[in-house]
Design a protein around this motif. Sequence first.
Motif, short mmCIF file in Angstrom:
data_model
loop_
_atom_site.label_atom_id
_atom_site.label_comp_id
_atom_site.label_asym_id
_atom_site.label_seq_id
_atom_site.Cartn_x
_atom_site.Cartn_y
_atom_site.Cartn_z
N PRO A 15 11.33 -1.62 -13.87
CA PRO A 15 12.77 -1.43 -14.04
C PRO A 15 13.55 -1.83 -12.78
CG PRO A 15 11.59 0.47 -14.88
CD PRO A 15 10.58 -0.39 -14.15
N GLU A 16 14.69 -2.50 -12.99
CA GLU A 16 15.56 -2.90 -11.90
C GLU A 16 16.83 -2.06 -11.96
OE1 GLU A 16 16.28 -7.09 -12.06
OE2 GLU A 16 14.15 -7.56 -12.18
N THR A 17 17.23 -1.51 -10.82
CA THR A 17 18.39 -0.63 -10.77
C THR A 17 19.45 -1.21 -9.85
OG1 THR A 17 16.99 1.29 -11.15
CG2 THR A 17 19.14 1.72 -10.23
N ALA A 18 20.70 -1.05 -10.27
CA ALA A 18 21.84 -1.50 -9.47
C ALA A 18 22.98 -0.51 -9.68
CB ALA A 18 22.28 -2.89 -9.90
N THR A 19 24.00 -0.61 -8.85
CA THR A 19 25.18 0.21 -8.99
C THR A 19 26.38 -0.73 -9.12
OG1 THR A 19 24.20 1.95 -7.64
CG2 THR A 19 26.57 2.03 -7.94
N THR A 20 27.23 -0.51 -10.11
CA THR A 20 28.40 -1.36 -10.32
C THR A 20 29.45 -1.07 -9.26
OG1 THR A 20 29.54 0.21 -11.76
CG2 THR A 20 27.99 -1.31 -12.82
N ARG A 21 30.46 -1.93 -9.18
CA ARG A 21 31.55 -1.73 -8.22
C ARG A 21 32.26 -0.39 -8.46
NH1 ARG A 21 34.29 -7.31 -9.16
NH2 ARG A 21 32.30 -8.25 -9.59
N GLY A 22 32.25 0.05 -9.70
CA GLY A 22 32.89 1.32 -10.04
C GLY A 22 32.02 2.53 -9.79
#
Length: 132
Positions: A15-22
């Motif tokens: 799994p790849e995790t990221a955080t959006t600008r919001g």
Amino acid sequence: MTNIVLLAGNIGTIPETATTRGGTKLTEFRLATSRPKRVDTKVGKSEAGYAEQDTEWHRIRCFNGLAETVHRHVVKGMKIAVRGRIHYTRWTDNENIERFSTEIIADSIDFLAWPKRNSAGSQAEDTDPIPF
């Protein structure tokens, strides 16, 4: 009308995790599901007599708390059940070509089985999807 999807299969990617600008946490992975291969309305058999399988790959997206849980606990090879909805996206790329994408937005995930472990107790590196 309701858009509900229920898939049970094997995690095929880390799994790849990221955080959006919001600030929204997003985790994405691929899920392999299998079904019997049909030949003339009968289940196809290999030369060894085993039922042959067709595998389909699904892109799964999780958000916020579920994204964090998946990020912490899901590994390649796990068997899981995903309940969610189908989401279609259409866009035009930089070369002015219209593109389409289909993904599953997960509402819940149930862990069905952990991946196979090697004799040293760590996860086996090369785990192929195993059909149910």
